[in-house]
Design a protein around this motif. Structure first.
Motif, PDB file in Angstrom:
ATOM      1  N   GLY A 232       0.819  -1.219   0.000  1.00  0.00           N
ATOM      2  CA  GLY A 232       0.000   0.000   0.000  1.00  0.00           C
ATOM      3  C   GLY A 232       0.847   1.260   0.000  1.00  0.00           C
ATOM      4  N   HIS A 233       1.922   1.240   0.752  1.00  0.00           N
ATOM      5  CA  HIS A 233       2.843   2.386   0.796  1.00  0.00           C
ATOM      6  C   HIS A 233       3.420   2.650  -0.595  1.00  0.00           C
ATOM      7  CE1 HIS A 233       5.698   4.923   3.215  1.00  0.00           C
ATOM      8  NE2 HIS A 233       6.414   4.793   2.113  1.00  0.00           N
ATOM      9  N   VAL A 234       3.779   1.581  -1.295  1.00  0.00           N
ATOM     10  CA  VAL A 234       4.313   1.714  -2.664  1.00  0.00           C
ATOM     11  C   VAL A 234       3.236   2.279  -3.588  1.00  0.00           C
ATOM     12  CG1 VAL A 234       5.129   0.398  -4.675  1.00  0.00           C
ATOM     13  CG2 VAL A 234       6.061  -0.090  -2.381  1.00  0.00           C
ATOM     14  N   LEU A 235       2.017   1.758  -3.493  1.00  0.00           N
ATOM     15  CA  LEU A 235       0.933   2.275  -4.330  1.00  0.00           C
ATOM     16  C   LEU A 235       0.702   3.756  -4.067  1.00  0.00           C
ATOM     17  CD1 LEU A 235      -1.743  -0.572  -4.274  1.00  0.00           C
ATOM     18  CD2 LEU A 235      -0.560   0.364  -6.272  1.00  0.00           C
ATOM     19  N   TRP A 236       0.668   4.138  -2.803  1.00  0.00           N
ATOM     20  CA  TRP A 236       0.457   5.538  -2.441  1.00  0.00           C
ATOM     21  C   TRP A 236       1.565   6.414  -3.033  1.00  0.00           C
ATOM     22  CZ3 TRP A 236      -3.403   8.320  -0.612  1.00  0.00           C
ATOM     23  CH2 TRP A 236      -3.142   9.599  -0.148  1.00  0.00           C
ATOM     24  N   ALA A 237       2.802   5.967  -2.874  1.00  0.00           N
ATOM     25  CA  ALA A 237       3.942   6.748  -3.388  1.00  0.00           C
ATOM     26  C   ALA A 237       3.884   6.865  -4.916  1.00  0.00           C
ATOM     27  CB  ALA A 237       5.256   6.117  -2.964  1.00  0.00           C
ATOM     28  N   ALA A 238       3.443   5.829  -5.572  1.00  0.00           N
ATOM     29  CA  ALA A 238       3.410   5.822  -7.035  1.00  0.00           C
ATOM     30  C   ALA A 238       2.247   6.641  -7.589  1.00  0.00           C
ATOM     31  CB  ALA A 238       3.328   4.389  -7.547  1.00  0.00           C
ATOM     32  N   LEU A 239       1.160   6.726  -6.836  1.00  0.00           N
ATOM     33  CA  LEU A 239      -0.039   7.405  -7.343  1.00  0.00           C
ATOM     34  C   LEU A 239      -0.178   8.849  -6.908  1.00  0.00           C
ATOM     35  CD1 LEU A 239      -2.584   4.477  -6.927  1.00  0.00           C
ATOM     36  CD2 LEU A 239      -1.477   5.266  -9.030  1.00  0.00           C
TER      37      LEU A 239
END
Length: 154
Positions: free
Chosen positions: A146-153
């Protein structure tokens, strides 16, 4: 500094945690083999009943389910269902440059959760205790993804 470099302490933490999990997965396989040899039972395939230097007295009962061996096999399967997700999510997590303290907490927390899960399973503790350790590891992996998704989006 590039994210995937030993100059990056977050990547170094990932490497340590990942290497420990490689050893856990491989060690679990060896534990299963050790248990099979110890009790001469719980073999997995019909061809395991062929006479040879290790199995000098094959018996059809050797391929029946043996709880002692099968418990280790289930632990191995559980590792193979959970640890690869950590490897993937952890590597992605490294690339978004998280705080070192957070990366260490999550990555080493996952290792501790998996080792605690192993202990609970190997010593036949309650399902609730084993599920608690599974949940901790699972939430860590989900958080990293989720942290990766947040950072990417964002």
């Amino acid at each position: 500094m590039t994210a995937l470099s030993l100059d990056n302490p977050v990547f170094a933490a990932y490497l340590v945690a990942s290497a420990l999990m490689v050893l856990k997965v491989m060690g679990q396989g060896w534990m299963t083999v050790h248990r099979m040899m110890k009790v001469s039972a719980g073999f997995a395939s019909p061809e395991d009943l062929r006479k040879g230097p290790i199995n000098r007295a094959p018996d059809p009962s050797q391929i029946e389910v043996n709880e002692y061996v099968d418990r280790s096999r289930r632990m191995h399967r559980n590792d193979l269902e959970n640890i690869p997700a950590f490897w993937a999510a952890g590597l992605l997590f490294v690339t978004v440059d998280p705080a070192l303290w957070l990366a260490q907490l999550l990555m080493y927390g996952f290792v501790v959760a998996r080792l605690a899960h192993f202990w609970a399973y190997a010593t036949e503790r309650s399902h609730e205790l084993r599920a608690t350790f599974y949940t901790i590891g699972s939430v860590i992996v989900i958080y990293m993804a989720g942290h990766v998704l947040w950072a990417a989006l964002v």
